[in-house]
Design a protein around this motif. Structure first.
Motif, mmCIF file in Angstrom:
data_model
loop_
_atom_site.group_PDB
_atom_site.id
_atom_site.type_symbol
_atom_site.label_atom_id
_atom_site.label_comp_id
_atom_site.label_asym_id
_atom_site.label_seq_id
_atom_site.Cartn_x
_atom_site.Cartn_y
_atom_site.Cartn_z
ATOM 1 N N TRP A 290 3.626 12.707 -6.187
ATOM 2 C CA TRP A 290 4.252 12.114 -6.614
ATOM 3 C C TRP A 290 5.129 11.563 -5.585
ATOM 4 C CZ3 TRP A 290 6.607 10.776 -11.571
ATOM 5 C CH2 TRP A 290 6.091 11.349 -12.989
ATOM 6 N N ASN A 291 4.530 11.566 -4.627
ATOM 7 C CA ASN A 291 4.918 11.240 -3.168
ATOM 8 C C ASN A 291 5.938 9.280 -2.597
ATOM 9 O OD1 ASN A 291 5.192 10.072 0.022
ATOM 10 N ND2 ASN A 291 5.481 11.972 -0.030
ATOM 11 N N PHE A 292 7.445 9.386 -2.542
ATOM 12 C CA PHE A 292 7.489 8.339 -2.985
ATOM 13 C C PHE A 292 7.023 7.311 -1.879
ATOM 14 C CE2 PHE A 292 10.992 5.582 -0.983
ATOM 15 C CZ PHE A 292 11.169 4.967 -1.995
ATOM 16 N N GLY A 293 7.169 7.572 -0.880
ATOM 17 C CA GLY A 293 6.145 6.648 0.543
ATOM 18 C C GLY A 293 5.414 6.169 -0.278
ATOM 19 N N LEU A 294 4.158 7.279 -0.832
ATOM 20 C CA LEU A 294 3.202 6.842 -1.094
ATOM 21 C C LEU A 294 3.757 5.708 -2.402
ATOM 22 C CD1 LEU A 294 0.374 9.540 -1.276
ATOM 23 C CD2 LEU A 294 -0.061 7.534 0.629
ATOM 24 N N LEU A 295 4.550 5.834 -3.068
ATOM 25 C CA LEU A 295 4.711 5.082 -4.886
ATOM 26 C C LEU A 295 4.859 3.919 -4.394
ATOM 27 C CD1 LEU A 295 6.377 7.564 -7.240
ATOM 28 C CD2 LEU A 295 4.372 6.810 -7.107
ATOM 29 N N ILE A 296 5.765 3.561 -2.519
ATOM 30 C CA ILE A 296 6.007 1.984 -2.945
ATOM 31 C C ILE A 296 5.062 1.467 -2.145
ATOM 32 C CG2 ILE A 296 8.651 2.923 -3.426
ATOM 33 C CD1 ILE A 296 8.782 2.917 -0.522
ATOM 34 N N VAL A 297 4.306 1.581 -0.989
ATOM 35 C CA VAL A 297 3.908 1.400 0.046
ATOM 36 C C VAL A 297 2.271 1.509 -0.888
ATOM 37 C CG1 VAL A 297 2.652 2.150 1.365
ATOM 38 C CG2 VAL A 297 4.427 2.662 1.897
ATOM 39 N N ASP A 298 1.671 1.499 -1.733
ATOM 40 C CA ASP A 298 0.321 1.448 -2.609
ATOM 41 C C ASP A 298 0.738 0.789 -3.697
ATOM 42 O OD1 ASP A 298 -0.286 2.562 -0.100
ATOM 43 O OD2 ASP A 298 -1.076 3.947 -2.157
ATOM 44 N N THR B 12 0.229 8.924 -12.947
ATOM 45 C CA THR B 12 -0.439 7.729 -13.129
ATOM 46 C C THR B 12 0.019 7.049 -14.329
ATOM 47 O OG1 THR B 12 -2.921 8.993 -12.897
ATOM 48 C CG2 THR B 12 -2.650 6.497 -13.739
ATOM 49 N N LEU B 13 0.365 7.199 -14.720
ATOM 50 C CA LEU B 13 1.759 6.650 -16.117
ATOM 51 C C LEU B 13 2.648 5.640 -14.941
ATOM 52 C CD1 LEU B 13 2.132 8.466 -19.232
ATOM 53 C CD2 LEU B 13 0.054 6.708 -18.613
ATOM 54 N N LEU B 14 3.494 6.203 -14.638
ATOM 55 C CA LEU B 14 4.266 5.421 -13.462
ATOM 56 C C LEU B 14 3.769 3.850 -13.036
ATOM 57 C CD1 LEU B 14 7.106 5.548 -12.490
ATOM 58 C CD2 LEU B 14 6.685 7.307 -10.938
ATOM 59 N N LYS B 15 2.672 4.419 -12.227
ATOM 60 C CA LYS B 15 1.774 3.807 -11.024
ATOM 61 C C LYS B 15 1.336 2.629 -12.209
ATOM 62 C CE LYS B 15 0.119 7.165 -8.096
ATOM 63 N NZ LYS B 15 -1.333 7.496 -7.941
ATOM 64 N N CYS B 16 1.304 2.612 -13.430
ATOM 65 C CA CYS B 16 0.791 1.499 -14.102
ATOM 66 C C CYS B 16 1.891 0.728 -14.781
ATOM 67 C CB CYS B 16 0.078 1.876 -15.873
ATOM 68 S SG CYS B 16 -1.508 3.056 -15.607
ATOM 69 N N LEU B 17 3.658 1.005 -14.842
ATOM 70 C CA LEU B 17 4.713 0.395 -15.376
ATOM 71 C C LEU B 17 5.011 -0.390 -14.186
ATOM 72 C CD1 LEU B 17 6.822 3.296 -17.292
ATOM 73 C CD2 LEU B 17 5.270 1.221 -17.366
ATOM 74 N N PRO C 147 16.758 -1.640 -6.972
ATOM 75 C CA PRO C 147 17.266 -0.303 -8.591
ATOM 76 C C PRO C 147 16.040 0.662 -8.768
ATOM 77 C CG PRO C 147 17.190 -2.090 -9.650
ATOM 78 C CD PRO C 147 17.247 -2.643 -8.596
ATOM 79 N N ILE C 148 15.026 -0.007 -8.236
ATOM 80 C CA ILE C 148 13.601 1.524 -8.054
ATOM 81 C C ILE C 148 13.892 1.973 -7.228
ATOM 82 C CG2 ILE C 148 10.926 0.818 -8.542
ATOM 83 C CD1 ILE C 148 11.006 -1.539 -9.766
ATOM 84 N N LYS C 149 13.663 1.315 -6.253
ATOM 85 C CA LYS C 149 13.596 2.159 -4.866
ATOM 86 C C LYS C 149 14.470 3.159 -4.431
ATOM 87 C CE LYS C 149 15.215 -1.500 -1.537
ATOM 88 N NZ LYS C 149 15.244 -2.365 -0.555
ATOM 89 N N ILE C 150 15.851 2.308 -4.942
ATOM 90 C CA ILE C 150 17.051 3.837 -4.869
ATOM 91 C C ILE C 150 16.370 4.892 -5.971
ATOM 92 C CG2 ILE C 150 19.218 3.997 -5.216
ATOM 93 C CD1 ILE C 150 19.854 1.260 -4.648
ATOM 94 N N LEU C 151 16.266 4.899 -6.907
ATOM 95 C CA LEU C 151 15.816 5.680 -8.359
ATOM 96 C C LEU C 151 15.130 6.324 -7.405
ATOM 97 C CD1 LEU C 151 16.568 6.892 -10.850
ATOM 98 C CD2 LEU C 151 15.424 5.214 -11.391
ATOM 99 N N LEU C 152 13.795 5.805 -7.584
ATOM 100 C CA LEU C 152 12.778 6.963 -7.307
ATOM 101 C C LEU C 152 12.749 7.721 -5.891
ATOM 102 C CD1 LEU C 152 9.866 4.305 -7.502
ATOM 103 C CD2 LEU C 152 10.237 6.096 -9.374
ATOM 104 N N MET C 153 13.528 7.019 -5.357
ATOM 105 C CA MET C 153 14.019 7.801 -3.611
ATOM 106 C C MET C 153 14.352 8.948 -3.726
ATOM 107 S SD MET C 153 15.379 6.635 -0.019
ATOM 108 C CE MET C 153 15.431 8.678 1.401
ATOM 109 N N LEU C 154 16.197 8.845 -4.354
ATOM 110 C CA LEU C 154 16.787 9.712 -5.347
ATOM 111 C C LEU C 154 16.124 10.751 -6.232
ATOM 112 C CD1 LEU C 154 20.385 7.733 -6.097
ATOM 113 C CD2 LEU C 154 19.687 9.246 -4.050
ATOM 114 N N LEU C 155 15.617 10.622 -6.834
ATOM 115 C CA LEU C 155 14.438 10.975 -7.477
ATOM 116 C C LEU C 155 14.022 12.090 -6.830
ATOM 117 C CD1 LEU C 155 13.912 9.586 -11.334
ATOM 118 C CD2 LEU C 155 15.356 11.387 -10.615
ATOM 119 N N PHE C 156 12.959 11.238 -5.497
ATOM 120 C CA PHE C 156 11.945 12.808 -5.352
ATOM 121 C C PHE C 156 13.303 13.413 -3.864
ATOM 122 C CE2 PHE C 156 8.809 13.111 -1.845
ATOM 123 C CZ PHE C 156 8.089 14.118 -2.467
#
Length: 398
Positions: free
Chosen positions: A151-159, A22-27, A300-309
């Motif tokens: 922490w699903n990457f797809g939901l994070l970037i799409v939503d 939730t905190l990540l979503k706020c960022l 960089p956000i999408k690359i980093l988040l996908m790599l982590l997930f």
């Protein structure tokens, strides 16, 4: 939220996972948003300022209200909160309106409604077979499943970047599946019916629900019988409707991969074969979302988040199934590693070539074709597994 901390009777790790994401979503609130942001703002304005009889006829904006009635009422409820943030966003004629208060309200509306998704994940985790549970918390199937879903990457970037309400809708979907696993068939059917009235794209899952409910509830004198047992015989996730539902999702074609990968998380922590299919499907599918975020600050956000997930998904499932054969063969490994050079080519090489102006569609074409191969292969493997697996009776005897 207090109940979430008692998922396995130890600590508050589930609450911590939910709070962390939730905190990540706020960022992500200040990031780029797509035209879907304006679509939903317009729907807020339509449902708030016009009588019900005009909701589906208002055409001042090109983004007309085209979702089923429950979603229209959902926007109506949100609009009565939105008026306390910025009344101007509720004016039908304020096309492409986006004040800072409007941005905060719409972003937070997605974050707030994700509470249903969090609860649904909690309910699904209660259905998990804990036989493979390791000594460490991070090796437990319930923990791994919670991370893969929350922490699903797809939901994070799409939503939360692109802007949609998929988390809320997936919450209804997963809650329906959880209720069916818990043999609460009427509740499961109810939540799925509600889901259909929110978004009609889920209609292609209806035949699977119909078959399952007929065999497990209507025709068994209230003695549940797994409808999918003959279709997905090796399922140990309390043999239920999920395989039948996943199978029907093939009809949704590649554009609906996200729904399938989210649901396939439930199977990935039970069998090594399903874990392998899940990793190929979700890694390839997630990369196929990259073109949605085409602005430089989000690169960089999408690359980093996908790599982590992706790293977490592969490493955690490898540990969970460390006593079994490798999750990938050489061909699958080579294919997944190929996503790296593809990204370098599309994002860092092609923009500096002379083809950029004449053939600007090449990066999107390469991404679409490459990902289509991987997703199709994953579904092919799933169907081979379904059709060639041993019967349930034999699996249980073993």
């Amino acid at each position: 939220m207090a109940a979430l901390g008692t998922l396995t009777g130890s600590g508050n790790w589930f609450s911590a996972l939910a709070l962390g994401v939730t905190l990540l979503k706020c960022l992500l609130i200040p990031t780029y948003h797509s035209t879907d942001f304006e679509v939903h703002r317009n729907w807020l304005a339509i449902t708030h300022s016009l009588p019900i009889s005009q909701w589906y006829y208002e055409a001042t904006s090109e983004w007309t209200l085209d979702y089923p009635p429950f979603f229209a009422w959902f926007e109506y409820v949100l609009s009565h909160v939105a008026k306390y943030f910025d009344q101007a966003m509720l004016n039908v004629h304020n096309l492409n309106y986006c004040s800072s208060r409007t941005l905060f309200f719409q972003r937070f509306s997605v974050i707030f409604t994700d509470a249903l998704f969090v609860y649904a994940v909690y309910e699904c985790c209660k259905c998990i077979n804990g036989k493979k549970a390791g000594k460490e918390l991070t090796e437990k199937p319930k923990f791994i499943l919670s991370v893969l879903l929350l922490w699903n990457f797809g939901l994070l970037i799409v939503d939360h970047i692109h802007f949609q309400y998929n988390g809320f809708l997936f919450g209804l979907m997963l809650l329906s599946i959880a209720r069916l696993f818990q043999k609460r068939h009427v509740e499961g059917a109810f939540f799925f019916a509600v889901l259909l009235h929110f978004k009609h794209i889920y209609l292609y899952v209806a035949p699977a629900y119909g078959i399952y409910l007929l065999r497990s509830y209507c025709f068994t004198a209230n003695k549940p019988e797994p409808a999918a047992s003959s279709l997905f015989p090796t399922l140990s996730f309390q043999e239920g409707p999920l395989p039948c539902i996943l199978g029907s999702k093939l009809l949704g074609l590649i554009q609906c991969f996200g729904q399938s990968s989210v649901c396939h998380c439930l199977l990935s922590v039970e069998k090594a074969g399903d874990a392998s299919i899940f990793l190929i499907l979700t890694t390839t599918g997630h990369y196929s979302l990259f073109p949605l975020l085409f602005t430089a600050p989000e690169l960089p956000i999408k690359i980093l988040l996908m790599l982590l997930f992706t790293i977490y998904s592969i490493s955690s499932l490898k540990i969970l199934f460390r006593k079994e054969k490798p999750l990938f063969n050489w061909m699958e490994t080579f294919y997944l590693l190929g996503l790296g050079p593809l990204e370098v080519c599309c994002e860092f090489v092609f923009p500096f070539t002379s083809w950029k102006l004449k053939y600007p569609f090449i990066p999107l074409l390469l991404t679409s074709v490459y990902c289509a191969v991987g997703i199709t292969y994953a579904w092919f493997r799933l169907y081979v597994s379904v059709l060639t697996g041993p019967p349930v009776s034999k699996t249980k005897k073993q």
